[in-house]
Every structure is written in C-alpha cells, then in structure tokens.
Write an enzyme that holds these catalytic residues in place. Structure first.
Site, PDB file in Angstrom:
ATOM      1  N   LYS A   1       2.924  -0.341  15.701  1.00  0.00           N
ATOM      2  CA  LYS A   1       4.052  -0.666  15.062  1.00  0.00           C
ATOM      3  C   LYS A   1       4.010   0.685  14.419  1.00  0.00           C
ATOM      4  O   LYS A   1       4.431   1.304  14.770  1.00  0.00           O
ATOM      5  CB  LYS A   1       4.081  -1.496  13.994  1.00  0.00           C
ATOM      6  CG  LYS A   1       5.330  -1.700  13.465  1.00  0.00           C
ATOM      7  CD  LYS A   1       5.769  -2.429  11.719  1.00  0.00           C
ATOM      8  CE  LYS A   1       6.428  -2.364  11.050  1.00  0.00           C
ATOM      9  NZ  LYS A   1       5.737  -3.239   9.732  1.00  0.00           N
ATOM     10  N   GLN A   2       3.041   1.436  13.376  1.00  0.00           N
ATOM     11  CA  GLN A   2       2.740   2.733  13.010  1.00  0.00           C
ATOM     12  C   GLN A   2       1.337   3.055  13.323  1.00  0.00           C
ATOM     13  O   GLN A   2       0.475   2.369  13.786  1.00  0.00           O
ATOM     14  CB  GLN A   2       3.106   1.758  11.773  1.00  0.00           C
ATOM     15  CG  GLN A   2       1.806   0.922  11.137  1.00  0.00           C
ATOM     16  CD  GLN A   2       2.604   0.695   9.373  1.00  0.00           C
ATOM     17  OE1 GLN A   2       3.647   1.490   8.892  1.00  0.00           O
ATOM     18  NE2 GLN A   2       2.164  -0.507   8.986  1.00  0.00           N
TER      19      GLN A   2
ATOM     20  N   GLU B   1      -0.311  -3.492  12.883  1.00  0.00           N
ATOM     21  CA  GLU B   1       1.061  -4.873  12.239  1.00  0.00           C
ATOM     22  C   GLU B   1       0.682  -5.811  13.596  1.00  0.00           C
ATOM     23  O   GLU B   1       0.887  -6.943  13.091  1.00  0.00           O
ATOM     24  CB  GLU B   1       1.701  -4.072  11.087  1.00  0.00           C
ATOM     25  CG  GLU B   1       1.292  -4.301   9.754  1.00  0.00           C
ATOM     26  CD  GLU B   1       2.736  -4.219   9.112  1.00  0.00           C
ATOM     27  OE1 GLU B   1       3.830  -3.614   9.764  1.00  0.00           O
ATOM     28  OE2 GLU B   1       2.064  -4.454   7.536  1.00  0.00           O
TER      29      GLU B   1
ATOM     30  N   TRP C   1       0.476  -1.374   0.081  1.00  0.00           N
ATOM     31  CA  TRP C   1      -0.032   0.501   0.378  1.00  0.00           C
ATOM     32  C   TRP C   1       0.297   1.003  -0.245  1.00  0.00           C
ATOM     33  O   TRP C   1       0.629   2.421   0.259  1.00  0.00           O
ATOM     34  CB  TRP C   1      -1.096  -0.348   1.397  1.00  0.00           C
ATOM     35  CG  TRP C   1      -0.399  -0.036   2.422  1.00  0.00           C
ATOM     36  CD1 TRP C   1       0.878   0.141   2.596  1.00  0.00           C
ATOM     37  CD2 TRP C   1      -0.597   0.780   3.385  1.00  0.00           C
ATOM     38  NE1 TRP C   1       1.147   0.213   4.265  1.00  0.00           N
ATOM     39  CE2 TRP C   1       0.232   1.044   4.416  1.00  0.00           C
ATOM     40  CE3 TRP C   1      -1.783   1.841   4.311  1.00  0.00           C
ATOM     41  CZ2 TRP C   1      -0.435   2.059   5.523  1.00  0.00           C
ATOM     42  CZ3 TRP C   1      -2.227   2.425   4.886  1.00  0.00           C
ATOM     43  CH2 TRP C   1      -1.165   2.362   5.811  1.00  0.00           C
ATOM     44  N   ASP C   2       1.904   1.078   0.134  1.00  0.00           N
ATOM     45  CA  ASP C   2       3.453   2.126   0.185  1.00  0.00           C
ATOM     46  C   ASP C   2       2.779   3.025  -1.007  1.00  0.00           C
ATOM     47  O   ASP C   2       3.359   4.631  -0.946  1.00  0.00           O
ATOM     48  CB  ASP C   2       4.219   1.784   0.363  1.00  0.00           C
ATOM     49  CG  ASP C   2       5.100   0.731   1.148  1.00  0.00           C
ATOM     50  OD1 ASP C   2       3.996  -0.069   1.521  1.00  0.00           O
ATOM     51  OD2 ASP C   2       5.792   1.213   1.565  1.00  0.00           O
TER      52      ASP C   2
END
Length: 816
Positions: A617-618, A497, A358-359
C-alpha cells in the site's frame, strides 16, 4: 493585511466539492478547530459543520449482526457557527434557495481566516450582498469569531438574524462509519449571561466530559462603534439555544453582525467549570476588529518562526504555506498546555476516528527545529500513557511497554476489529493492530527530539524511561533462532498494511518484516547513547527503578548485532517469504480501475486476497532510507554483518517502487525523499504529488474527511531534511542540498538547540545566519566537510557543489 496571492480562492459554489473545501478552509489554533462550513448551512449531504477539540473522545457501542462493536471517536462538539438570515419573514437564506449572482469563498493562509462573499436574489426579487469573515483565535485559545456584513442592494426592509448554539450534532462526515453509533453528546443545560449572550453545555455520553460554548451577538450600523439596539427573542431547549435579532435595514447601507464565541471543556486548567468560564470570557472579549488584530499578530509571530519560502516554484510555495498553516492549527503553543497527541487527520474531520498513529513521525521533524516545546508536550502524550503500554505488553506476554497502533483518550488499543470495505460493502477483519513498529517510531521520535534540542532534562525525566521500556519490549517479542544464530520477530505487520498474514495461513502477521527488524537493531544500538546522555546518578537511578540488569543490557547489545534481515534477488526482502509471493498484473488493474491505491479493497471485492501478491500500500522497506541517511544506515547493517552499499539502496528502492500502489499519501512523501539522489526529476514529481494530495484531493474524496497531517508536515520535512539536506550529526547541523536548481531562493528559519538560525540558498550558495535576538549557545554547522562555529549575529556562506539537474529525467532511476 491579506496577501491575495497566498490563499485558496473559489469563485463559484460547487456542491460536489464543498466537503473538500470545508476541510481545506478549516480554521484552528492548536486547541480546537472548526471546518470551513458556511454559517448559514445545516449538516446534510453537502455541508458538514464540525468542531473538534484536542482530547475530547467518547466511546460508543454498535450492535452489528448481534455482535457488539466498540469504537472511540474524536467528538464533533456543539456547532457554534449557526448564523442565519431571514428577510421579511421569509425562509432562512441558503445557497440552494436563492439565485446566486456572485459567489467567492476565500481562505487566507497567513491568518487561517475563512471568508465568503455572495450576492443573491431571493424569490421576491430582493438582491443582497452578504460578506462573512471567521477565525479561531491564535491569540486566545478559547476564542472564535464571525463577522457578517449585510448590504441590501435594491431594497429596504426588515431582517432577522438567528444566532444559535446547536448541541444536536453527531459524527457523520465519514460515510463508511455511518452504520456505527455516531451520537456522542447528551444535553445538559442552556442559559444566558446577558441579553446579548447565550450559552450551551453538553456532556459526552461515556467519557463524561463537559463542553460549553457561549456566544455574544451584536449588530452595528456602518462604522458605528456602539452596538445598534435590536429586538431580541430567545428560544432554548436542553440541546439547542438561539437568539433572533430583528432590525431594519436600508438600501445600500451595510450593517455588521458580530458573533464572538468562547469554548471551554472540563479538561481545561484554571476554571471552576466550563459553562461559567465560557460565559465569563465571552463577556470580556473585545469587538471583532480588535480580536482579529490580536489573532493576526499571533499568526505573524508564528510565521516569523515557521515560514518556508520557495519563490522560484510559486505553486510549491503556496502549498507549503498551506501545509504550515494546517500543521500549526493542530500543533501550536496552545497544544503544549493540553494532554494532546497528533490525530492523523488533524482536527477538521473524523477519518481514522481522530486517533493518533505513527504519523507523528512525519510531523515532529518540522516542529523540532521551530517550536520544540510543542513536540515536547506531544511526546508527553505518549509518556502519560506509559502505564497502559506496560499493561498491554504484560497482557500479551511481553515485557516493557507496547504502545497501540491507534491511540485515543487513555492509550488503550483503539484499532477496530472490523472495517468496512466500501467497494464490496462487506465488513472485513482489521488486523492492523499488529503494526508493532509504532514502538520503534516513538523511540525514534524521542531521540530525534533530543538531537535537535539537547534537552537533557526532558531525556532524564521522561524520554529515557520511554526508550528503555520500548527496548525491553522489543527484546521480549523477539526470539533466538539457533540455526541462523539470529534474533527474529514473528507475527507483526509492517507499514505496508496489505500483508496481514501469509496466504492460506490463519496465523496473524508475517515473519521478520525487514523495516521492523532493522529499526529494532537501530533501537538496541542507540540505547547506550541514550544512557550515556544521562548523568551517572540519573542513569543508575533509572536502571535501578526499572530493574534493568546487566544481562538485559547485554541482550540488547547482542540484538543490535544479530537481528535477522531477509534478502532476495539482491534487494532487502520486505519480510521473510516475500519472494515466494505472486507478481500482480499491474497493467490489468491500472486499466480496469481509475484509482488502484487501495488494491486490498479491490482484490477483496473481486474475491481475491492481497496477501498473495508482491505489492504494498505504501513504502515499507523503503522507509529505512527515508528515516536514515546512508551514513546513518550503513553502520547499522555493518554492525549486523550484512553487506550494504548505495547500489543495494538503489536496487531496493527501485524494486518496491514498481510494486507499491501508493494507497497512502505518506508514500509519496517517502519516495520523494529517497529518490532525491537517485532520480531528481522523479523525486520532484513525487514531491509535487504529495503537495497536491490534499488540496487537489488526489485520493478521490478522503480529504473532506480530514486533512492528512503526515503528508502536510512530511512535505515540509522533505524540503528541509532532504532537499536542503538538514540533519544533525554528533551535535553538528549538517547540510547536503539536493535538487539545487529547484531551490534557488529557498529560505526558512529554524531553532537548533535553542539558537535561532536563518537558512537561505541563492545563486549556488547556502547561507546560515545565527540571529542575535534569542541567541542561546554557539552552534556548529557544516557542508561537504567544511565546518564553522557561529556565535550571535555570525553567518557563514557555503558554495554548493554542482549536481544532477532535477528538471530532466535521468536514466537509471526508479520507475514511477
């Protein structure tokens, strides 16, 4: 031509840092890219000569504990770099077998050119200076070139230059993948095309793609235009071919060696076969100087379109330029001629196996407003894999199209089922394929592209079909909860994640990830606008062909109003049940580990489970405030019947900022954006962290495995979309600048719906100029309620309102 203040410059050799430097000084053109490895060095613990081509994937099976594990990799193709110097029958010169008297490794950002200069003393006391320049041509997508200048400083004698093409390479740059099969090439045939030209063809072992390279090597004395006659000898095997050029040199008289290279694959257009094409083209190439001038001119044109200037912040200005250069090396106009996606780690490493994630959501905003034809082709990568996405949905019991979390050659799910935890040495299950939000990201990307370009033809031919099939998927994965009278989605992972399932549960995924559910509500609310953008004939034909009934459209409308979103303690819950998880002792882990970004690996190595804790994580829920302005997000929540105000946004962002390890570089980009209004100093701090993340390798060794496309392009998006505040609202280009004290002098070019614009902030004013050259249609721009229409050559000046300073931390903002 080179700007000495606009490049990377390393004035000494550092073996520990060489992998990072090789990634950062890669040179590419949107078709293929080569790491910045010194030509005279072989693959080993220090050096890694990698070359990667869009779309060249191969699958291999590894037997692990009696269990076959299949992985698809972006292939490291034959090494075209090989140039070695031998003096008076001695060993080939390497950095570790001579005394370095001087060394400089330089990367020119404006032309993506890697240069080295070293003066060394060999074991016989001979001192020699070797200067190297190398580029992958932005003018000719198949061309690359190396120029050496050899100067014997205190001796005269005989030298040998070995020029080779090496097909014996493997995929080995990522240490944690080395237990997996990394051999992807089979030899086919070497050959020569003239006494100056060698060529090599290899074939990928499973995908049966031919890759051919040809190299023409010549020697020139001083400034002579005609090649110097040298003795040549040839050695060739099926997977390796070399020429040895032997000639005399004189003290302090420089000699130039030029190696011109062409690269073709069997996936290329308008060729009979790649080996013949490579040989034919390399024979026609001009000399290095002429080719370099063409390369420079092509880059110069790109910089006119894509340059981002921030003169008041020199470090940020340099790194933004580096990021532009790397994005364009992966996504240029050459890319648009190929079936290519956006590998999350670019084309200069093997991390994530070269897969497409998805970046791309972070990459497209920069491209949409500059070279939208590239975004168009990259979205077509998804469209061409729509059939596979439909099949995946059907196999899972859903309707529509379900795109994979990791995509490679053909759009099947490439996420591996196990991954190595380098902290424990154990292979753990990998459940990240449950990140179904990739489907919302693709929908979002198509719609944002349409808003920026008004490309009605693309929407009608490709985009709308993608979006309808994605909406259909979401409708089939959701289910109705009669007690709540809401639609819910279970068994998915969010962007976080760290949470693959509930503690103690064997069921994969979580229930009602807020980011996923809100994105689905937005998707369903946007589908009518998508359909209304089509002509009546095209809309009827599309709905008929896809058999979309009125009942289905009504369901989507209902979902846009009834998706369930969990809350707790006055914030949006990351997922249902998040509030029941344990708090983590963050101080303990910060004190015990130098880097806690990958807390999941740390906890599992300790025998613990990250699913137990309130952590991420993010950015996960916070992604909503990154993708949408308040003015866009508030109607989504209002439609759902949930209260939403700026205080809720601020509380939610602050809450998760305290519980996020930022184990992904994307997280710094996201928080830099969402903190711009709430905590300007904190926003700028995160922005600089994101800018430094690759060049300073803040993750401690990951950049050498491949640059992070998301963070490189994401920083450009933060400057453009967040700090300058560029967004599109009902066909109007709207500006709402933040952190203005940091932005004085900022300027960049964009292309909005075909019309080129120049945007600049200086002295408390924002100026927008509609350039006469290339003008397409009048466009409307607005700031703070003031709206102007610009024709060819028109400009308007907006006075910026006073803002909070970004240079001193304010109270009440989110904590780092």
């Amino acid at each position: 031509m080179q700007d000495p203040d606009f490049g990377l410059d390393y004035d000494r050799f550092d073996s520990a840092a060489e992998g990072l430097r090789e990634a950062l000084t890669s040179t590419g053109n949107g078709y293929f890219c080569t790491r910045g490895t010194a030509e005279w060095e072989d693959m080993g613990p220090v050096h890694y000569p990698g070359t990667y081509v869009h779309g060249i994937y191969n699958r291999e099976t590894t037997i692990m504990g009696g269990r076959p594990v299949l992985n698809e990799d972006l292939v490291n193709v034959s090494n075209w770099l090989v140039l070695k110097l031998r003096i008076e029958d001695g060993d080939a010169i390497r950095l570790d077998n001579v005394d370095l008297l001087g060394y400089r490794h330089t990367y020119d950002i404006r032309s993506a050119t890697v240069m080295r200069e070293m003066t060394f003393r060999d074991h016989s006391g001979r001192e020699t200076t070797l200067r190297s320049r190398r580029f992958v041509s932005m003018a000719d997508s198949h061309q690359a070139a190396i120029e050496w200048t050899i100067t014997p400083e205190n001796w005269s004698g005989r030298v040998e230059v070995v020029s080779a093409l090496d097909g014996r390479v493997t995929n080995r740059v990522v240490a944690r993948y080395r237990q997996l099969e990394g051999r992807h090439l089979d030899p086919v045939s070497p050959r020569t095309f003239s006494d100056e030209t060698i060529a090599l063809r290899v074939q990928t072992r499973q995908s049966d793609i031919y890759v051919a390279e040809a190299a023409r090597t010549r020697v020139f004395r001083g400034n002579d235009e005609d090649p110097y006659h040298v003795e040549r000898s040839l050695y060739q095997m099926e997977d390796y071919i070399q020429q040895v050029l032997v000639f005399d040199v004189e003290r302090r008289k420089p000699v130039r060696v030029e190696k011109m290279v062409s690269l073709f694959t069997s996936r290329d257009n308008a060729i009979t076969e790649p080996l013949a094409a490579a040989g034919r083209h390399v024979l026609r190439y001009p000399d290095f100087a002429t080719s370099f001038a063409e390369h420079w001119a092509a880059w110069d044109e790109l910089w006119d379109i894509c340059d981002v200037k921030l003169p008041g912040e020199p470090r940020a200005h340099l790194l933004l330029g580096l990021h532009v250069a790397h994005v364009l090396q992966v996504c240029s106009r050459h890319t648009a001629r190929h079936d290519a996606g956006v590998p999350a780690r670019g084309l200069n490493g093997e991390a994530y196996r070269g897969h497409v994630f998805w970046d791309e959501m972070y990459v497209y905003p920069f491209l949409n407003l500059r070279i939208p034809e590239v975004t168009r082709s990259l979205i077509l990568y998804r469209y061409r894999r729509l059939t596979e996405a439909r099949w995946a949905a059907s196999e899972a019991g859903y309707r529509g199209a379900m795109f994979p979390w990791q995509s490679g050659s053909d759009g099947t799910e490439e996420t591996q089922e196990v991954h190595l935890n380098p902290m424990s040495g154990q292979w753990d299950p990998d459940r990240s394929r449950n990140q179904r939000h990739i489907n919302a990201a693709i929908f979002y990307n198509v719609w944002r592209f349409h808003q920026a370009t008004d490309d009605a033809e693309f929407l009608a031919d490709y985009g709308a079909e993608l979006m309808v099939e994605i909406a259909r998927f979401w409708a089939s994965i959701a289910h109705w909860n009669p007690e709540r009278e809401r639609y819910e989605i279970h068994g998915v992972m969010g962007p976080d994640e760290f949470h693959e399932h509930y503690p103690g549960s064997d069921e994969p995924g979580v229930r009602n990830n807020a980011y996923t559910n809100v994105m689905v509500a937005w998707v369903m609310a946007t589908v009518p606008s998508v359909l209304e953008s089509l002509s009546a004939i095209r809309r009827t034909a599309l709905l008929s062909r896809l058999a979309v009934a009125d009942e289905e459209l009504a369901l989507w409308e209902d979902m846009s109003r009834r998706m369930f979103v969990p809350f707790h303690l006055g914030v949006i819950s990351q997922f249902e049940g998040y509030d029941e998880l344990e708090e983590l002792d963050w101080d303990r882990y910060r004190a015990g580990y130098p880097d806690i970004g990958r807390l999941d690996r740390i906890l599992r190595a300790e025998g613990d489970d990250p699913n137990r804790y309130k952590m991420a994580k993010q950015a996960d829920t916070v992604m909503l405030f990154f993708l949408f302005d308040y003015e866009e997000l508030e109607p989504v929540f209002a439609r759902l019947g949930y209260p939403f105000d700026r205080d809720l946004a601020e509380r939610t962002i602050a809450y998760y900022d305290e519980r996020t390890s930022h184990g992904s570089t994307l997280s710094h980009v996201t928080f830099a954006s969402v903190l711009a209004d709430l905590d300007p100093p904190g926003s700028w701090e995160r922005f600089m962290l994101a800018l430094e993340s690759d060049v300073s390798d803040l993750q401690g060794g990951t950049t050498k495995e491949g640059i992070h496309m998301g963070v490189l392009s994401g920083t450009l998006d933060v400057l453009q979309r967040t700090y300058v505040g560029t967004r599109i609202d009902d066909g109007v280009l709207v500006f709402r600048p933040r952190l203005v004290d940091r932005l004085d002098g900022v300027s960049f070019s964009i292309r909005f719906r075909g019309t080129p614009l120049r945007v600049r902030i200086t002295g408390g004013e924002l100026t927008v100029l509609a350039q006469a050259e290339g003008f397409h249609v009048p466009i409307r721009v607005a700031l703070d309620g003031q709206e102007h229409e610009l024709g060819a050559g028109d400009s308007c000046v907006f006075t910026l309102p006073a803002q909070r300073s970004s240079t001193a931390r304010q109270s009440g903002g989110a904590r780092s």
